[in-house]
Design an enzyme around this catalytic site. Structure first.
Site, mmCIF file in Angstrom:
data_model
loop_
_atom_site.group_PDB
_atom_site.id
_atom_site.type_symbol
_atom_site.label_atom_id
_atom_site.label_comp_id
_atom_site.label_asym_id
_atom_site.label_seq_id
_atom_site.Cartn_x
_atom_site.Cartn_y
_atom_site.Cartn_z
ATOM 1 N N GLY A 85 2.562 -1.137 4.252
ATOM 2 C CA GLY A 85 2.738 0.466 3.917
ATOM 3 C C GLY A 85 4.245 0.850 3.726
ATOM 4 O O GLY A 85 4.749 0.459 2.570
ATOM 5 N N GLY A 86 4.606 1.339 5.041
ATOM 6 C CA GLY A 86 6.191 1.665 4.725
ATOM 7 C C GLY A 86 7.086 0.885 4.159
ATOM 8 O O GLY A 86 7.812 1.473 3.338
ATOM 9 N N GLY B 285 2.040 2.291 10.831
ATOM 10 C CA GLY B 285 3.049 3.218 10.446
ATOM 11 C C GLY B 285 3.417 3.523 11.778
ATOM 12 O O GLY B 285 4.342 4.683 12.018
ATOM 13 N N ASN C 72 0.903 -0.939 0.039
ATOM 14 C CA ASN C 72 -0.101 0.245 0.024
ATOM 15 C C ASN C 72 0.974 1.432 -0.088
ATOM 16 O O ASN C 72 1.434 1.446 1.163
ATOM 17 C CB ASN C 72 -1.011 0.013 1.226
ATOM 18 C CG ASN C 72 -1.743 1.442 1.415
ATOM 19 O OD1 ASN C 72 -1.665 2.154 0.578
ATOM 20 N ND2 ASN C 72 -2.407 1.585 2.574
ATOM 21 N N TRP C 73 1.115 1.827 -1.051
ATOM 22 C CA TRP C 73 1.832 2.965 -1.210
ATOM 23 C C TRP C 73 1.524 4.279 -0.714
ATOM 24 O O TRP C 73 2.188 5.268 -0.490
ATOM 25 C CB TRP C 73 2.445 3.120 -2.734
ATOM 26 C CG TRP C 73 3.400 2.076 -3.352
ATOM 27 C CD1 TRP C 73 4.132 1.112 -2.496
ATOM 28 C CD2 TRP C 73 3.934 2.147 -4.696
ATOM 29 N NE1 TRP C 73 4.997 0.507 -3.416
ATOM 30 C CE2 TRP C 73 5.093 0.937 -4.627
ATOM 31 C CE3 TRP C 73 3.685 2.809 -5.647
ATOM 32 C CZ2 TRP C 73 5.579 0.701 -5.958
ATOM 33 C CZ3 TRP C 73 4.368 2.527 -6.955
ATOM 34 C CH2 TRP C 73 5.328 1.361 -6.966
HETATM 35 P P1 PGA Z 1 2.360 0.250 7.697
HETATM 36 O O1 PGA Z 1 1.008 0.733 6.968
HETATM 37 O O2 PGA Z 1 2.957 -1.083 7.247
HETATM 38 O O3 PGA Z 1 3.277 1.454 7.124
HETATM 39 O O4 PGA Z 1 2.013 0.050 9.151
HETATM 40 C C1 PGA Z 1 0.129 -0.371 6.653
HETATM 41 C C2 PGA Z 1 -1.260 -0.031 6.009
HETATM 42 O O5 PGA Z 1 -1.380 1.178 6.510
HETATM 43 O O6 PGA Z 1 -1.815 -0.524 5.356
#
Ligand code: PGA
Length: 251
Positions: free
Chosen positions: A234-235, A173, A9-10
């Site tokens: 995400g990150g 995050g 998920n960019w």
């Molecule tokens: P993260 O985000 O891996 O940066 O915690 C995951 C997401 O929001 O899908």
């Protein structure tokens, strides 16, 4: 056996050039096997170029949102048919950032899940609790409300295609990951919910991901759990090497 599915998920990151640099590097790093479904959920503005760059590879394209109407006066929104133009086969629906920052309701999310399924786009439905809800013992109640609201009334024949991502909001995050046991427990609960809404076969077919600070050093442990079928990242998905290590977790 459910096939693992790992999605990037960019969020609101990457210009066309940055996206293409990523894809070129990433394609070369991904182990050529068919054991994990890999999805890149990218911003709308890079869909066309990423689609072209991914063509012929085993990596799939996804979006991060869509509207549930076919067309019309919905300024700023994107219709499912616009995603399909670029072979976008997956779409994240109801991410906690959409719910919290953009006020998306359970009702709207149900409409979007329904629409995506009708048009052959696989929805990745996100659910999860805040830290207050967790501390108050409401993790299951929150997931139950979100899952039931999004899935009730859905055609059972379509339901088995849905992906659910359990993403505790406090883990997104933040660098704080749910322990693999806690994630497994809640995901097993979500699977029981799905069995209650549809039936056991559907519940055993649906793939449920964990999301929230997934990295190359915790993916292996998460993937040892019987109910965890993959991750929404995400990150750690923004860097080609880091995301490749995650999708190559079996190596
Ligand atoms: P993260 O985000 O891996 O940066 O915690 C995951 C997401 O929001 O899908």
């Amino acid at each position: 056996m459910r096939k693992p599915i790992i999605a990037a998920n960019w969020k609101m990151h990457k210009t066309v050039k940055e996206a293409l640099d990523f894809v070129e590097k990433f394609k070369a790093l991904v182990v050529k096997n068919n054991e994990v479904d890999i999805i890149l959920c990218v911003p709308y503005t890079v869909l066309a170029s990423v689609a072209q760059s991914l063509s012929g590879s085993t990596v799939n394209l996804g979006a991060q949102n869509m509207y549930h109407q076919d067309k019309g006066a919905f300024t700023g929104e994107i219709a499912p048919a616009m995603l399909l133009e670029f072979e976008t086969r997956y779409v994240i629906i109801g991410h906690s950032e959409r719910r919290e920052i953009f006020g998306e309701t359970d009702e709207l999310i149900r409409e979007k899940v329904n629409k995506a399924l009708q048009l052959g786009i696989t929805p990745i439905l996100c659910v999860g609790e805040t830290s207050e809800e967790r501390e108050g013992g409401f993790t299951e109640a929150k997931c139950r409300k979100q899952v039931e609201s999004a899935l009730k009334g859905l055609d059972k024949s379509l339901a088995a295609q849905i992906i659910i991502a359990y993403e505790p909001i406090w883990a997104i995050g933040t660098g704080k990951t749910a322990s693999s046991n806690d994630a497994e427990e809640t995901i097993a609960y979500i699977r029981r919910l799905v069995a209650g809404i549809f039936d056991e076969t559907t519940a055993q077919t649906i793939r449920i991901q964990y999301g929230g600070s997934v990295k190359s050093d915790n993916i292996k442990e998460l993937m040892t759990k019987p109910n965890i079928d993959g991750a929404l990242v995400g990150g750690a998905s923004l860097d080609a090497e880091s995301f490749a290590k995650i999708v190559n977790f079996k190596e």
